[in-house]
Each structure stands twice: as C-alpha cells, then as structure tokens.
Design a protein around this motif. Structure first.
Motif, mmCIF file in Angstrom:
data_model
loop_
_atom_site.group_PDB
_atom_site.id
_atom_site.type_symbol
_atom_site.label_atom_id
_atom_site.label_comp_id
_atom_site.label_asym_id
_atom_site.label_seq_id
_atom_site.Cartn_x
_atom_site.Cartn_y
_atom_site.Cartn_z
ATOM 1 N N GLY A 1 1.200 -1.224 0.099
ATOM 2 C CA GLY A 1 0.393 -0.266 0.130
ATOM 3 C C GLY A 1 0.678 1.185 -0.329
ATOM 4 N N GLU A 2 1.654 1.124 0.417
ATOM 5 C CA GLU A 2 2.980 1.743 0.750
ATOM 6 C C GLU A 2 3.162 2.670 -0.675
ATOM 7 O OE1 GLU A 2 5.661 2.694 4.063
ATOM 8 O OE2 GLU A 2 3.988 2.446 5.581
ATOM 9 N N LEU A 3 3.947 1.781 -1.310
ATOM 10 C CA LEU A 3 4.849 1.633 -2.785
ATOM 11 C C LEU A 3 3.561 1.730 -3.337
ATOM 12 C CD1 LEU A 3 7.381 0.621 -3.790
ATOM 13 C CD2 LEU A 3 5.935 -1.610 -4.198
ATOM 14 N N LEU A 4 2.292 1.447 -3.401
ATOM 15 C CA LEU A 4 1.788 2.653 -3.700
ATOM 16 C C LEU A 4 1.490 4.147 -4.588
ATOM 17 C CD1 LEU A 4 -0.825 1.546 -6.650
ATOM 18 C CD2 LEU A 4 -1.884 1.316 -4.172
ATOM 19 N N LEU B 1 10.859 -3.848 -5.003
ATOM 20 C CA LEU B 1 11.473 -3.271 -3.838
ATOM 21 C C LEU B 1 11.970 -5.052 -4.378
ATOM 22 C CD1 LEU B 1 8.915 -2.656 -1.216
ATOM 23 C CD2 LEU B 1 10.925 -0.576 -2.292
ATOM 24 N N GLN B 2 12.884 -4.535 -4.083
ATOM 25 C CA GLN B 2 13.936 -6.259 -3.876
ATOM 26 C C GLN B 2 15.047 -6.629 -2.951
ATOM 27 O OE1 GLN B 2 15.314 -5.916 -7.927
ATOM 28 N NE2 GLN B 2 14.982 -7.938 -8.622
ATOM 29 N N GLY B 3 14.881 -7.793 -2.149
ATOM 30 C CA GLY B 3 15.355 -8.238 -0.524
ATOM 31 C C GLY B 3 16.048 -9.094 -0.702
ATOM 32 N N ASP B 4 16.282 -9.793 0.641
ATOM 33 C CA ASP B 4 16.636 -11.143 0.676
ATOM 34 C C ASP B 4 15.817 -11.747 2.099
ATOM 35 O OD1 ASP B 4 18.194 -9.305 3.023
ATOM 36 O OD2 ASP B 4 20.099 -9.779 2.083
ATOM 37 N N GLY B 5 15.556 -10.233 2.249
ATOM 38 C CA GLY B 5 13.750 -10.875 3.507
ATOM 39 C C GLY B 5 13.029 -11.529 3.242
ATOM 40 N N PRO B 6 11.801 -12.041 3.792
ATOM 41 C CA PRO B 6 10.748 -12.672 3.874
ATOM 42 C C PRO B 6 9.859 -11.970 1.989
ATOM 43 C CG PRO B 6 11.094 -12.618 6.031
ATOM 44 C CD PRO B 6 11.892 -11.615 5.945
ATOM 45 N N LEU B 7 10.265 -10.528 2.241
ATOM 46 C CA LEU B 7 8.839 -10.326 0.946
ATOM 47 C C LEU B 7 10.604 -9.705 0.240
ATOM 48 C CD1 LEU B 7 7.082 -8.967 0.336
ATOM 49 C CD2 LEU B 7 7.234 -6.260 0.958
ATOM 50 N N LYS B 8 10.197 -11.182 -0.944
ATOM 51 C CA LYS B 8 11.112 -10.978 -1.826
ATOM 52 C C LYS B 8 11.479 -10.077 -2.896
ATOM 53 C CE LYS B 8 12.799 -14.519 -0.414
ATOM 54 N NZ LYS B 8 14.150 -14.537 0.355
ATOM 55 N N MET B 9 10.032 -9.623 -3.504
ATOM 56 C CA MET B 9 9.972 -8.448 -4.298
ATOM 57 C C MET B 9 8.506 -8.040 -3.980
ATOM 58 S SD MET B 9 8.394 -7.713 -7.938
ATOM 59 C CE MET B 9 7.811 -9.549 -7.528
ATOM 60 N N ALA B 10 8.616 -6.285 -4.263
ATOM 61 C CA ALA B 10 7.289 -5.752 -4.757
ATOM 62 C C ALA B 10 7.363 -4.427 -5.599
ATOM 63 C CB ALA B 10 6.928 -4.814 -2.621
ATOM 64 N N HIS C 1 17.215 -3.090 -2.688
ATOM 65 C CA HIS C 1 17.387 -1.911 -2.741
ATOM 66 C C HIS C 1 15.687 -1.665 -3.566
ATOM 67 C CE1 HIS C 1 19.128 -4.708 -6.560
ATOM 68 N NE2 HIS C 1 17.809 -3.992 -7.079
ATOM 69 N N MET C 2 15.180 -0.352 -3.608
ATOM 70 C CA MET C 2 13.936 0.478 -4.622
ATOM 71 C C MET C 2 14.497 0.063 -5.878
ATOM 72 S SD MET C 2 11.610 3.366 -3.785
ATOM 73 C CE MET C 2 12.392 4.980 -3.600
ATOM 74 N N MET C 3 14.022 0.096 -7.271
ATOM 75 C CA MET C 3 14.319 -0.051 -8.220
ATOM 76 C C MET C 3 13.983 1.258 -9.225
ATOM 77 S SD MET C 3 16.424 -2.383 -10.703
ATOM 78 C CE MET C 3 15.068 -3.334 -10.640
ATOM 79 N N ILE C 4 13.928 1.842 -10.112
ATOM 80 C CA ILE C 4 12.629 2.642 -10.074
ATOM 81 C C ILE C 4 12.669 3.140 -11.264
ATOM 82 C CG2 ILE C 4 12.261 5.219 -11.091
ATOM 83 C CD1 ILE C 4 13.044 5.661 -7.282
ATOM 84 N N THR C 5 12.094 2.296 -12.181
ATOM 85 C CA THR C 5 12.127 2.197 -14.337
ATOM 86 C C THR C 5 11.265 2.889 -15.043
ATOM 87 O OG1 THR C 5 12.955 -0.578 -13.412
ATOM 88 C CG2 THR C 5 12.217 0.280 -15.908
#
Ligand code: ZN
Length: 286
Positions: free
Chosen positions: A44-47, A67-76, A109-113
């Motif tokens: 929701g925050e990312l939206l 968002l991409q990381g090595d935590g349980p939230l792999k990708m959003a 990291h957060m990637m903006i494309t």
C-alpha cells in the motif's frame, strides 16, 4: 475519499507538494492477493509512493517501482503510467508476522524504471538501508535531483484497505528556499494522523495543516486501478516460443494456461487458439 492525486504550491515559500489517496486501487490489489497485514502495508505504501513519484517526475510512458531484498518479502512492485493507472503485486517466502519494514525487505534496493513512450529508458536505484519506505523515497530525491523532500506514507488493511500519502518538496532551482520554511512546512505535515490522511479531502487536510499559509491547489488527477494484461498480450509472449515447444506443451497439458500475477486473471489457449503461432494450418486437430 476517491482515488486521486492533488498537487499544491505555497505562495510564500519555494515549496510544492502532493497528496495522494488510493484506497480503491489498493483494495483491488489486495483482493487479488493473499497478503499478510505486514506485506499489505508495504504494498500500500509502495502504491502511494509510486503515484507521488509519477506525478512529480513528468514523463509520458510507464514507470515501475520495485523493491527487491533478501528478507521474506522477496519482491514488491507497482506499475503505473503518466495517467496514474496502477497495478501491483508482491512475492513472499516465509513468515512475515510482526516484521517491520526493514525486517521484511532485508538487504536490498528500490529500483525505479521509467520507460518513456519516446526516448531512453531510465533506471534509478536506492539502497533499502532505511527503517521506512518513505525515507528511501526521500533519499532517492536527494540523490537523483538534490531536492530536499519529505514523504509521509500510510497504508493498512484493517478494518479496510486504506492508503494515502503526502510529499513536500523544495522547488528546483530555488536558491532562496529557506531551510526554516521547509522545516516549518514539514513539521506541520508530520502532525497529520493516519485517519485524517485517509478521510479528509485535500482541501480540508491542507486547511487543517496550513490555514495560516496561502496554498494554491491545482486540478486533481484521478488514480485508477487497471491491469494491462490481455489475451493478445499473452499470445504475443507465446509467439517467442518455438512452435515445436508449444506443440509439446499442448500434447502434455491439453492446453496452455497463463496466469496474471497482478490481477489473477487466467488465460487458457487450446490448439485452435494457437493456429497462427503453429504455422497457420488448421489440420492439426488430430
Ligand atoms: Zn492482469
């Protein structure tokens, strides 16, 4: 509040801002996924962050904030375009109960494309070494445009899906921006409670925060949920697979099934639907 983005400008300071409301779009995303409250908060925050960013960076085309990381939230990821048509999804592996933002995403990291309709694709990357998504976004603006920016994001699914945010930024090339003006405007913005942000119209919210200042409001821009998947898009992605391989898949499964991870639509292609890809002869029924 209906989903919309409101831009505003302070007459007496070199400061601009935006307020985004995205409850309905957030609800559409949540409906199509099985997110835990913790994951839903980040999505929701990312939206909201994506709509604020899209309205600030003027372009004609598409944007993806991932968002991409090595935590349980792999990708959003949230996809949007210049008309603020949005969709989103996330990938989770493992337990997320009780985890904070930095625990959920881990190192990453957060990637903006940005893919403009005309011109070069642009990619910006910010490390996710902050406690919140809002500070990652503030870092992005500081790094990429050297513009002091404050971002406030709120999202949640209990008791219902709600997502909203505020962005405050100094105007580009405004050497006269006084640090204390910026701090004053930001300090007031930080007094807003999540419920006020969700429920108040931009006019009421700006009056509540800045009734002693002159604030100019621009036209609002609607934010709408829309997934860009379609039967035609599925077919064109299948066109990159060799006909023999498609024949093999059909022999094995009776049809080719495709699933959209954004809106949960299912597409099913049987041999008749795929004639064009298989060489156009219609005598391959047996
Ligand atoms: Zn879809």
């Amino acid at each position: 509040m209906t989903d919309q983005l409101q831009r505003f400008l302070f007459d007496d300071f070199q400061i601009r801002g935006e307020i985004a409301h995205a409850n309905d779009s957030f609800n559409e995303i949540v409906k199509n996924h099985d997110f835990t409250p913790e994951v839903a908060n980040v999505v929701g925050e990312l939206l909201v962050a994506t709509t604020l960013l899209t309205a600030m960076l003027k372009f004609e085309g598409k944007i993806a904030v991932q968002l991409q990381g090595d935590g349980p939230l792999k990708m959003a990821v949230i996809n949007a375009d210049q008309n603020l048509q949005v969709r989103g999804t996330a990938r989770v592996e493992g337990e997320t109960a009780g985890l904070s933002f930095s625990q959920l995403v881990g190192k990453g990291h957060m990637m903006i494309t940005i893919t403009p309709d005309d011109g070069e694709r642009y990619q910006g990357i910010v490390d996710l070494n902050n406690d919140s998504l809002s500070s990652c976004l503030e870092n992005y603006f500081q790094q990429s445009e050297q513009l002091p920016t404050r971002v406030i994001l709120h999202a949640g699914i209990a008791p219902k899906a709600q997502a909203a945010g505020i962005l405050i930024q100094t105007l580009p090339a405004s050497s006269e921006t006084h640090e204390e003006d910026f701090q004053h405007v930001c300090a007031l913005a930080h007094t807003v409670k999540a419920e006020e942000l969700y429920d108040l119209t931009p006019e009421d919210l700006l009056f509540r925060l800045y009734h002693q200042e002159t604030v100019r409001l621009f036209d609002t821009q609607p934010i709408t949920y829309k997934c860009s998947c379609s039967k035609e898009r599925c077919l064109s992605s299948l066109a990159s697979i060799a006909p023999e391989e498609i024949n093999e898949l059909i022999k094995e499964h009776g049809a080719i099934e495709m699933h959209c991870e954004y809106c949960a639509s299912d597409y099913r292609f049987e041999v008749n639907d795929l004639q064009i890809l298989l060489g156009g002869t219609d005598n391959q029924q047996h």
